[in-house]
Enzyme design. Sequence first.
Site, PDB file in Angstrom:
ATOM      1  N   HIS A 197     -16.644   2.526 -14.721  1.00 23.11           N
ATOM      2  CA  HIS A 197     -17.839   3.285 -14.913  1.00 23.11           C
ATOM      3  C   HIS A 197     -17.466   4.785 -15.656  1.00 23.11           C
ATOM      4  O   HIS A 197     -18.190   5.425 -15.763  1.00 23.11           O
ATOM      5  CB  HIS A 197     -18.791   3.516 -13.774  1.00 23.11           C
ATOM      6  CG  HIS A 197     -19.287   2.356 -13.136  1.00 23.11           C
ATOM      7  ND1 HIS A 197     -20.241   1.703 -13.639  1.00 23.11           N
ATOM      8  CD2 HIS A 197     -18.613   1.584 -12.408  1.00 23.11           C
ATOM      9  CE1 HIS A 197     -20.773   0.679 -12.946  1.00 23.11           C
ATOM     10  NE2 HIS A 197     -19.594   0.415 -12.136  1.00 23.11           N
ATOM     11  N   GLU A 252       9.099   9.387 -12.851  1.00 24.67           N
ATOM     12  CA  GLU A 252      10.308  10.055 -12.641  1.00 24.67           C
ATOM     13  C   GLU A 252      11.460   9.210 -12.981  1.00 24.67           C
ATOM     14  O   GLU A 252      12.471   9.999 -13.470  1.00 24.67           O
ATOM     15  CB  GLU A 252      10.232  10.770 -11.014  1.00 24.67           C
ATOM     16  CG  GLU A 252       9.948  12.275 -11.059  1.00 24.67           C
ATOM     17  CD  GLU A 252      10.422  12.692  -9.690  1.00 24.67           C
ATOM     18  OE1 GLU A 252       9.580  13.798  -9.654  1.00 24.67           O
ATOM     19  OE2 GLU A 252      10.921  12.398  -8.803  1.00 24.67           O
ATOM     20  N   LYS A 275      11.942  23.800 -11.661  1.00 25.86           N
ATOM     21  CA  LYS A 275      12.465  24.283 -10.319  1.00 25.86           C
ATOM     22  C   LYS A 275      13.175  25.587 -10.715  1.00 25.86           C
ATOM     23  O   LYS A 275      12.796  26.515 -10.342  1.00 25.86           O
ATOM     24  CB  LYS A 275      12.982  23.404  -9.381  1.00 25.86           C
ATOM     25  CG  LYS A 275      12.268  22.359  -8.728  1.00 25.86           C
ATOM     26  CD  LYS A 275      12.812  21.761  -7.506  1.00 25.86           C
ATOM     27  CE  LYS A 275      12.205  20.511  -6.968  1.00 25.86           C
ATOM     28  NZ  LYS A 275      13.110  19.730  -5.736  1.00 25.86           N
TER      29      LYS A 275
HETATM   30  O1  PA5 Z   1      11.673  12.639  -5.935  1.00 24.41           O
HETATM   31  C1  PA5 Z   1      12.124  13.775  -6.282  1.00 24.41           C
HETATM   32  O2  PA5 Z   1      13.292  13.905  -6.461  1.00 24.41           O
HETATM   33  C2  PA5 Z   1      11.246  14.881  -6.274  1.00 24.41           C
HETATM   34  O3  PA5 Z   1       9.862  14.548  -6.617  1.00 24.41           O
HETATM   35  C3  PA5 Z   1      11.290  15.696  -5.063  1.00 24.41           C
HETATM   36  O4  PA5 Z   1      10.918  14.789  -3.812  1.00 24.41           O
HETATM   37  C4  PA5 Z   1      10.519  16.825  -4.987  1.00 24.41           C
HETATM   38  O5  PA5 Z   1      10.599  17.820  -5.936  1.00 24.41           O
HETATM   39  C5  PA5 Z   1      10.739  17.671  -3.631  1.00 24.41           C
HETATM   40  O6  PA5 Z   1      11.911  17.799  -3.323  1.00 24.41           O
HETATM   41  P1  PA5 Z   1      12.781  18.426  -2.079  1.00 24.41           P
HETATM   42  O7  PA5 Z   1      12.413  17.265  -0.928  1.00 24.41           O
HETATM   43  O8  PA5 Z   1      13.931  18.653  -2.272  1.00 24.41           O
HETATM   44  O9  PA5 Z   1      11.779  19.522  -1.561  1.00 24.41           O
END
Ligand code: PA5
Length: 446
Positions: free
Chosen positions: A307, A286, A421
Site C-alpha cells: 500500500h 557492506e 568513522k
Molecule cells: O560490520 C561492521 O564491521 C560494522 O557495521 C561494525 O559492526 C560497526 O561499525 C560497529 O563497529 P564496532 O563493533 O567496532 O563498534
Amino acid sequence: MAVELITRYAEEFLAEGALESISGEAEQAGALVADGEGEGSAFLGWRDLPCGYDRGEFDDILRTARKIIADTDVLIVIGVGGSYLGARAVVEFVHSQHYNALPKKTPDIYFAGNSLSPDALNELLTLCDGKRVSLIVISKSGTTTEPAIAFRIFRKYMLERYTPQEAAGRIYITTDREKGTLRRLAVQEGYKTFVVPEDIGGRYSVLTAVGLLPIAAAGVDICALMQGAVDACAAYREPCFEANPCLRYAALRNLFYRTGKSVEMFVSYEPSFAMMNEWLKQLFGESEGKDGKGLFPASAIYSTDNHSLGQFVQEGSPILFETVVLFDKPKTDIVMGVEEDDGDELNYLAGVEMSQINYKAFQGTVLAHNTGKVPNVVLRLDRKDEYNLGWLIYFFEKACAVSGYILGVNPFDQPGVEQYKKNMFALLGKPGYEASKRELEKKLGL
Ligand code: PA5
C-alpha cells in the site's frame, strides 16, 4: 533442507541457459569460501563457527543471561551496525516487534548507541527510572563513536544509581579479546567480558557472544538457534552448484545484477521480520557495495508496503528484483468467523485461517509483480522458530560471501564505513587526527 529455494517466479526473466552459464563461477566462488583462498579470508571465522564454537563461553552466555533475567527489569544493549542489528533482529523475529510491551518473564530490552540523537538517549534514560537496569556494551573495535558516547552516559547513570561494585556487576562488555579502549576499561573496572572473535566481522557476528548474550537474555532458545546454524553449515559445505542452494541464490543475484537490476528488495509477509531485513541490508550492502559495484539492498514488509511501495515495484523504474522470505506456519493463527448480518461482507472467508489469507497475499503479489516484470526469488521455510532462523542466518551469510566473490569484491571488508568513522574522529577533534581535521574543515568551508 530448512530453506527451500524456489526459482519459478524468477527464471522466466533470465535468458535460456543463464543459470548453467554462471554455475562454474559460482562453484569457483564457493571453493574460495570453502578453501579460504579468497580476498579477506582472514575474516572467515563465521564459516565453521557453528561446528566449532567455544562451548565454555556458550555456557557462560547462558549463565549470564539467566543472571540478567533474574536481576534486571530493563536491559540496555549498546552497539551499532554489526554489533547491534543481529541481536535486535533475532529478538524481534522470535518474539515480536512489541516484545517490550508483551507479558513476559524476561527484561525489557532497548538498544542504545546506534545513533547520535540526544533525544533517543534521553528517552532511554527516562524509561530506566525506578527500574533495575543492566547494560551490555558491544564494540569489536571498542572505539566506535556512537556506542562509546552512549556507554559514557549510561556508565555515569549507573554510578549515580548503584555503588561502583553493584554497577560493575550489572555491566557486561563484548569486545576484542585483548585490545581496544573497551577492553582496557573492562579490565580496569572489573566488568564481565565476552569476546568478539578476531576473524569475524561485525555483520557476520550474530552467532557469537555479540548476538547471543542479548538474544539469550530475551529468553530466546540459543541452543536451537545454533543447532539450525550447525545443520545449515553441514548442508552448505560443498561448493556444488546443483546441490547447494547458497550457490544458486548467489548466482541468481549476480545474474540479475548483470541484466541491469540494481536493487534487491528483501521481502517478508511477517512484520516481525522487519529488523531481519535491516540485518540483511547491512550484510549484503557492506559486503558487496564497493569498487563501484553491488546491488543496493532495500526491503519491504508486505502486505503493509503493497500500500506504499507497491505502486513503484509494479510499474516504476525496472531496477529491482525481490527476494521473498516465506514462512509456511505462523506461531499462532486466527480463524475467520461468521457474522449473522455480514455487514462487513467478509463471510466468504468464514473458516479460513488468517495465515492462508496472508499466503494468498503472497501469491497475488508475486504474480502481479511478475506481470510488472519484477523477478521474485523465494526462500521458503516451514515455521517461524529459532532453529529455522539459525539456519536462515547461516544460509544468508554463506550466500553473501559466495555472491561477493562472484561479483569480484572482497566481501569481508568495509572501507567506506571506516572512512566515515575517521572523518568523525577528525571533525570532533580527536587527538591524532589534526591534519585530517584541517583538510576536512577546509572542504566544509569552515
Ligand atoms: O560490520 C561492521 O564491521 C560494522 O557495521 C561494525 O559492526 C560497526 O561499525 C560497529 O563497529 P564496532 O563493533 O567496532 O563498534
